[in-house]
Write a protein that holds these residues in place. Structure first.
Motif, short mmCIF file in Angstrom:
data_model
loop_
_atom_site.label_atom_id
_atom_site.label_comp_id
_atom_site.label_asym_id
_atom_site.label_seq_id
_atom_site.Cartn_x
_atom_site.Cartn_y
_atom_site.Cartn_z
N ALA A 21 0.83 -1.20 0.00
CA ALA A 21 0.00 0.00 0.00
C ALA A 21 0.87 1.26 0.00
O ALA A 21 0.60 2.20 -0.75
N LEU A 22 1.90 1.28 0.84
CA LEU A 22 2.78 2.46 0.90
C LEU A 22 3.46 2.74 -0.43
O LEU A 22 3.46 3.88 -0.92
N ILE A 23 4.03 1.72 -1.05
CA ILE A 23 4.75 1.91 -2.32
C ILE A 23 3.75 2.27 -3.43
O ILE A 23 4.02 3.13 -4.26
N GLY A 24 2.59 1.61 -3.43
CA GLY A 24 1.57 1.92 -4.43
C GLY A 24 1.08 3.36 -4.34
O GLY A 24 0.98 4.07 -5.34
N VAL A 25 0.78 3.80 -3.13
CA VAL A 25 0.31 5.18 -2.93
C VAL A 25 1.42 6.16 -3.29
O VAL A 25 1.16 7.19 -3.94
N ALA A 26 2.66 5.89 -2.89
CA ALA A 26 3.77 6.79 -3.22
C ALA A 26 3.95 6.90 -4.73
O ALA A 26 4.11 8.01 -5.26
N ALA A 27 3.88 5.79 -5.45
CA ALA A 27 4.03 5.83 -6.91
C ALA A 27 2.93 6.67 -7.55
O ALA A 27 3.19 7.49 -8.45
N LEU A 28 1.70 6.50 -7.09
CA LEU A 28 0.59 7.28 -7.64
C LEU A 28 0.70 8.76 -7.31
O LEU A 28 0.38 9.62 -8.13
N LEU A 29 1.20 9.07 -6.11
CA LEU A 29 1.41 10.48 -5.75
C LEU A 29 2.50 11.12 -6.61
O LEU A 29 2.37 12.27 -7.02
N PHE A 30 3.58 10.39 -6.88
CA PHE A 30 4.64 10.93 -7.73
C PHE A 30 4.11 11.22 -9.13
O PHE A 30 4.46 12.23 -9.75
N VAL A 31 3.23 10.36 -9.62
CA VAL A 31 2.62 10.62 -10.94
C VAL A 31 1.72 11.85 -10.85
O VAL A 31 1.72 12.70 -11.74
N ARG A 32 0.98 11.97 -9.76
CA ARG A 32 0.06 13.11 -9.59
C ARG A 32 0.81 14.44 -9.59
O ARG A 32 0.38 15.38 -10.23
N ILE A 33 1.93 14.51 -8.87
CA ILE A 33 2.65 15.79 -8.80
C ILE A 33 3.70 15.92 -9.89
O ILE A 33 4.37 16.93 -9.99
N ASP A 34 3.84 14.87 -10.73
CA ASP A 34 4.75 14.89 -11.87
C ASP A 34 6.20 15.16 -11.45
O ASP A 34 6.93 15.89 -12.10
N HIS A 35 6.58 14.57 -10.32
CA HIS A 35 7.93 14.83 -9.79
C HIS A 35 8.31 13.73 -8.81
O HIS A 35 7.48 13.31 -8.00
N ILE A 36 9.56 13.28 -8.88
CA ILE A 36 10.10 12.36 -7.89
C ILE A 36 11.23 13.08 -7.16
O ILE A 36 12.13 13.62 -7.82
N PRO A 37 11.20 13.11 -5.84
CA PRO A 37 12.28 13.79 -5.11
C PRO A 37 13.65 13.24 -5.50
O PRO A 37 13.81 12.03 -5.68
N PHE A 38 14.60 14.10 -5.64
CA PHE A 38 16.00 13.80 -5.97
C PHE A 38 16.17 13.27 -7.40
O PHE A 38 17.27 12.94 -7.79
N VAL A 39 15.09 13.16 -8.16
CA VAL A 39 15.19 12.70 -9.54
C VAL A 39 14.74 13.79 -10.50
O VAL A 39 15.40 14.10 -11.47
N GLY A 40 13.59 14.40 -10.22
CA GLY A 40 13.09 15.46 -11.07
C GLY A 40 11.74 15.11 -11.68
O GLY A 40 11.02 14.23 -11.20
N GLY A 41 11.41 15.82 -12.76
CA GLY A 41 10.14 15.65 -13.44
C GLY A 41 10.03 14.30 -14.13
O GLY A 41 11.02 13.65 -14.44
N LEU A 42 8.80 13.91 -14.39
CA LEU A 42 8.52 12.64 -15.03
C LEU A 42 8.20 12.84 -16.50
O LEU A 42 7.48 13.77 -16.86
N THR A 43 8.70 11.97 -17.33
CA THR A 43 8.32 11.97 -18.74
C THR A 43 7.04 11.15 -18.89
O THR A 43 6.59 10.51 -17.94
N GLY A 44 6.48 11.13 -20.08
CA GLY A 44 5.28 10.33 -20.34
C GLY A 44 5.48 8.86 -20.00
O GLY A 44 4.65 8.27 -19.30
N PRO A 45 6.57 8.22 -20.48
CA PRO A 45 6.79 6.81 -20.10
C PRO A 45 7.00 6.62 -18.60
O PRO A 45 6.55 5.61 -18.05
N ASP A 46 7.66 7.58 -17.94
CA ASP A 46 7.83 7.48 -16.49
C ASP A 46 6.47 7.48 -15.79
O ASP A 46 6.25 6.72 -14.83
N GLN A 47 5.57 8.32 -16.25
CA GLN A 47 4.24 8.39 -15.65
C GLN A 47 3.48 7.09 -15.86
O GLN A 47 2.80 6.60 -14.95
#
Length: 196
Positions: A21-47
């Protein structure tokens, strides 16, 4: 040999279900804000990968949680505080998803305007690459001879379309068959360039 009732007792959802649940929710939140901490913005394939990871982990995790909880509470009439961990993660994820917004033009405008004014100075750079301005990832910015500065959205290349923003303090950009502009505010326009 008889089996005692405690040998068949249902167990509350454990740490594996909580981790899913934690990893699933975190992955969906990163897609929502279009950003991963220490990595940067997400591309279409990343999303897309983030959506798949989030769905594949969170969906089955919630199903396992529901089954274990129904057996524990419904069948055996017992209670455990461990039952509340997964719903707490899911509710926290929903609240954060509603509160956190992805970076947009309005949040990035002050930083973009500062960069545009620096580029328009007589000795300012005519191009800049790989910028992060106000949370927006800009792949390329260039100053044109007509005193306009174009900012190309790093996530804005979709098919044959390229999107971004232009700072044009002196004149409104002219539309053409493959260049469309939309006025956002004084001096700022969104653009879509079609390469076909």
């Amino acid at each position: 040999m008889s089996v005692s009732h405690t040998d068949n007792a249902a167990e509350p959802p454990g740490p594996v279900v909580l981790a899913m649940a934690l990893i699933g929710v975190a992955a969906l939140l990163f897609v929502r804000i279009d950003h991963i901490p220490f990595v940067g913005g997400l591309t279409g394939p990343d999303q897309l990968i983030g959506l798949l990871v989030g769905t594949v982990l969170l969906g089955p995790g919630l199903v396992v949680w529901a089954i274990k909880t129904l057996y524990l509470v419904g069948r055996e009439g017992r209670w455990s505080w461990k039952v509340t961990a997964v719903p707490a993660v899911a509710v926290t994820g929903i609240v954060l998803g509603l509160v956190l917004r992805p970076a947009d033009f309005e949040s990035a405008r002050p930083a973009m305007e500062k960069a545009a004014l620096e580029m328009l100075r007589a000795n300012g750079p005519s191009t800049r690459a790989d910028l992060s301005l106000g949370g927006l990832d800009i792949s390329f910015a260039d100053r044109r001879t007509d005193d306009r500065v174009y900012f190309y959205d790093a996530d804005g290349a979709i098919g044959s379309n390229i999107t971004g923003w232009v700072y044009s303090p002196s004149i409104e950009p002219a539309q053409t068959f493959n260049r469309r502009f939309e006025k956002l505010s004084d001096n700022w326009y969104a653009f879509v360039f079609t390469t076909e």
